[in-house]
Scaffold this motif. Structure first.
Motif, PDB file in Angstrom:
ATOM      1  N   ASN A 126      25.035  -5.320 -35.359  1.00  0.00           N
ATOM      2  CA  ASN A 126      24.843  -6.097 -36.580  1.00  0.00           C
ATOM      3  C   ASN A 126      23.858  -7.246 -36.402  1.00  0.00           C
ATOM      4  OD1 ASN A 126      26.709  -4.554 -38.085  1.00  0.00           O
ATOM      5  ND2 ASN A 126      28.435  -5.734 -37.277  1.00  0.00           N
ATOM      6  N   SER A 127      23.605  -7.633 -35.155  1.00  0.00           N
ATOM      7  CA  SER A 127      22.663  -8.730 -34.894  1.00  0.00           C
ATOM      8  C   SER A 127      21.218  -8.247 -34.848  1.00  0.00           C
ATOM      9  CB  SER A 127      23.012  -9.424 -33.576  1.00  0.00           C
ATOM     10  OG  SER A 127      24.297 -10.011 -33.621  1.00  0.00           O
ATOM     11  N   LEU A 128      21.017  -6.982 -34.597  1.00  0.00           N
ATOM     12  CA  LEU A 128      19.658  -6.450 -34.488  1.00  0.00           C
ATOM     13  C   LEU A 128      18.837  -6.655 -35.759  1.00  0.00           C
ATOM     14  CD1 LEU A 128      20.243  -3.118 -32.520  1.00  0.00           C
ATOM     15  CD2 LEU A 128      18.705  -4.969 -31.846  1.00  0.00           C
ATOM     16  N   LYS A 129      19.499  -6.683 -36.906  1.00  0.00           N
ATOM     17  CA  LYS A 129      18.793  -6.787 -38.180  1.00  0.00           C
ATOM     18  C   LYS A 129      18.070  -8.127 -38.352  1.00  0.00           C
ATOM     19  CE  LYS A 129      22.987  -8.368 -40.536  1.00  0.00           C
ATOM     20  NZ  LYS A 129      24.046  -8.000 -41.523  1.00  0.00           N
ATOM     21  N   TYR A 130      18.438  -9.148 -37.550  1.00  0.00           N
ATOM     22  CA  TYR A 130      17.820 -10.462 -37.692  1.00  0.00           C
ATOM     23  C   TYR A 130      16.451 -10.556 -37.010  1.00  0.00           C
ATOM     24  CZ  TYR A 130      22.392 -12.007 -39.361  1.00  0.00           C
ATOM     25  OH  TYR A 130      23.555 -12.150 -40.074  1.00  0.00           O
ATOM     26  N   ALA A 131      16.098  -9.575 -36.220  1.00  0.00           N
ATOM     27  CA  ALA A 131      14.801  -9.613 -35.528  1.00  0.00           C
ATOM     28  C   ALA A 131      13.660  -9.407 -36.516  1.00  0.00           C
ATOM     29  CB  ALA A 131      14.758  -8.555 -34.444  1.00  0.00           C
ATOM     30  N   ASP A 132      12.515  -9.992 -36.178  1.00  0.00           N
ATOM     31  CA  ASP A 132      11.319  -9.800 -37.009  1.00  0.00           C
ATOM     32  C   ASP A 132      10.555  -8.552 -36.607  1.00  0.00           C
ATOM     33  OD1 ASP A 132      11.297 -12.300 -38.648  1.00  0.00           O
ATOM     34  OD2 ASP A 132      11.204 -13.234 -36.664  1.00  0.00           O
ATOM     35  N   TYR A 133      10.710  -8.171 -35.346  1.00  0.00           N
ATOM     36  CA  TYR A 133       9.959  -7.015 -34.859  1.00  0.00           C
ATOM     37  C   TYR A 133      10.673  -6.429 -33.644  1.00  0.00           C
ATOM     38  CZ  TYR A 133       5.683  -4.270 -35.088  1.00  0.00           C
ATOM     39  OH  TYR A 133       4.795  -3.257 -35.287  1.00  0.00           O
TER      40      TYR A 133
END
Length: 367
Positions: A126-133
């Motif tokens: 669920n934390s992966l979605k916060y990355a920009d790239y």
């Protein structure tokens, strides 16, 4: 991934970008001497204390941070804090998504993930979605990422990890052979390099080796594992009995230095690597560079890089693995010229990451 992190800190990439490494420093882990609780002590250091350390660094008004690179997706749980406490862009490298996919029940061969493990992987997922790239080690990892993380298709690229090239290092000639229970230059051996994780499929390595020994009894074959001894899930009663009766034929080597590993690659009859899944797959690439014939699964980046070089097998087809091993043992002249293989170099990997850093810092969205 410590090896990858050290790679990014080399001077080649620091020439145009100022880089600073920040990582959890053991505190509770220093005082914990009990094995059962040491993991939890490390979790406190990593998931509680380091969050505060990272926040202070991000909010330091005396420093301008343009980009934060999380060098392993398992640490993506820091990404929401990065977005909350700074204006820096966030890049995450996904080496593989094996643990996340295992927790979602995507592999029949994998052991069940514990309840706490499921919660941890859900947090990472669920934390992966916060990355920009996102930078992925292989096309396969990118496909997994794009399937699991919405809107990541146009925000992700594949950057193969770098591998050191063939080196005629004088150290390989001075290796003390007495440290081995065999002479690599005079011995006929099959090599496997890797851990005892379920996806390494080492039980198939042993089965194919036993089959080769029975098929060719005149050869004094050995099986060399660079890794831990076989675990319960990697063996059977038949395998245990065979190894007991042939103790000198299956050997395990641990804490092997790089020059020794290269020496083993150079003298092995073949490297057998029948993994169910990989993120990148370093050993077959390292083996190929050093002239060792490779039998492997088409997983990670291996199919992309060794497409016409390695002998590919289905890791779930034991007969096919057995046949491939016996075929290469009987036809040693099938070794290809590794110089013709375009193995990604460390310089190439560093160059692509530097380009990606600069584009993200300049608000670009593609590498």
């Amino acid at each position: 991934m410590i090896r990858f992190g050290k790679l990014l800190l080399t001077p080649a990439i620091e020439k145009r970008i100022e880089i600073e490494e920040i990582k959890p420093i053991p505190f509770f882990g220093r005082f914990n001497v009990f094995q059962k609780t040491s993991k939890w002590a490390a979790y406190i250091d990593k998931y509680l204390l380091f969050h505060k350390t990272l926040r202070r660094r991000l909010e330091d008004m005396n420093r301008i941070i343009d980009l934060v690179h999380i060098v392993d997706h398992s640490n993506s749980l820091y990404s929401s804090g990065i977005k909350k406490h700074s204006s820096a862009r966030c890049l995450v490298t996904c080496h593989d998504l094996i643990a996340v996919r295992t927790s979602l029940g995507e592999f029949n061969e994998a052991p069940l993930t514990s309840k706490t493990g499921i919660k941890l992987q859900a947090w990472i997922y669920n934390s992966l979605k916060y990355a920009d790239y996102y930078a992925c080690d292989s096309i396969q990892t990118k496909r997994d990422l794009n399937r699991l993380i919405a809107n990541s298709l146009n925000l992700s690229d594949v950057i193969h990890l770098g591998t050191t090239g063939r080196q005629e290092n004088h150290l390989t000639r001075k290796i003390e052979k007495d440290s081995f229970l065999f002479d690599p230059e005079q011995c006929d051996y099959i090599l496997h390099v890797g851990s005892d994780s379920w996806y390494k499929n080492r039980i198939s390595v042993v089965k194919s080796f036993i089959k080769a020994c029975k098929t060719q009894p005149e050869r004094k074959l050995k099986l060399i594992f660079v890794g831990p001894v076989l675990q319960v899930h990697e063996s059977s009663l038949e395998i245990e009995n065979w190894i007991k009766a042939n103790k000198d034929r299956v050997l395990f080597l641990n804490n092997v230095k790089e020059e020794v590993l290269n020496y083993l690659y150079s003298n092995a009859s073949l490297l057998l690597f029948p993994s169910f899944i990989e993120g990148f797959g370093w050993p077959p690439l390292e083996a190929n560079i050093r002239g060792c014939q490779v039998i492997c699964s088409r997983v990670g980046a291996l199919g992309e890089i060794l497409d016409k070089i390695a002998t590919f097998i289905d890791p779930r087809n034991q007969k096919q693995i057995n046949h491939a091993v016996c075929n290469l043992l009987n036809n040693p002249n099938q070794k290809r010229d590794s110089q013709k293989t375009l193995i990604p170099s460390i310089e190439s990997c560093l160059g692509k990451y530097q380009e990606l850093y600069l584009k993200l810092i300049n608000n670009g969205t593609s590498a």
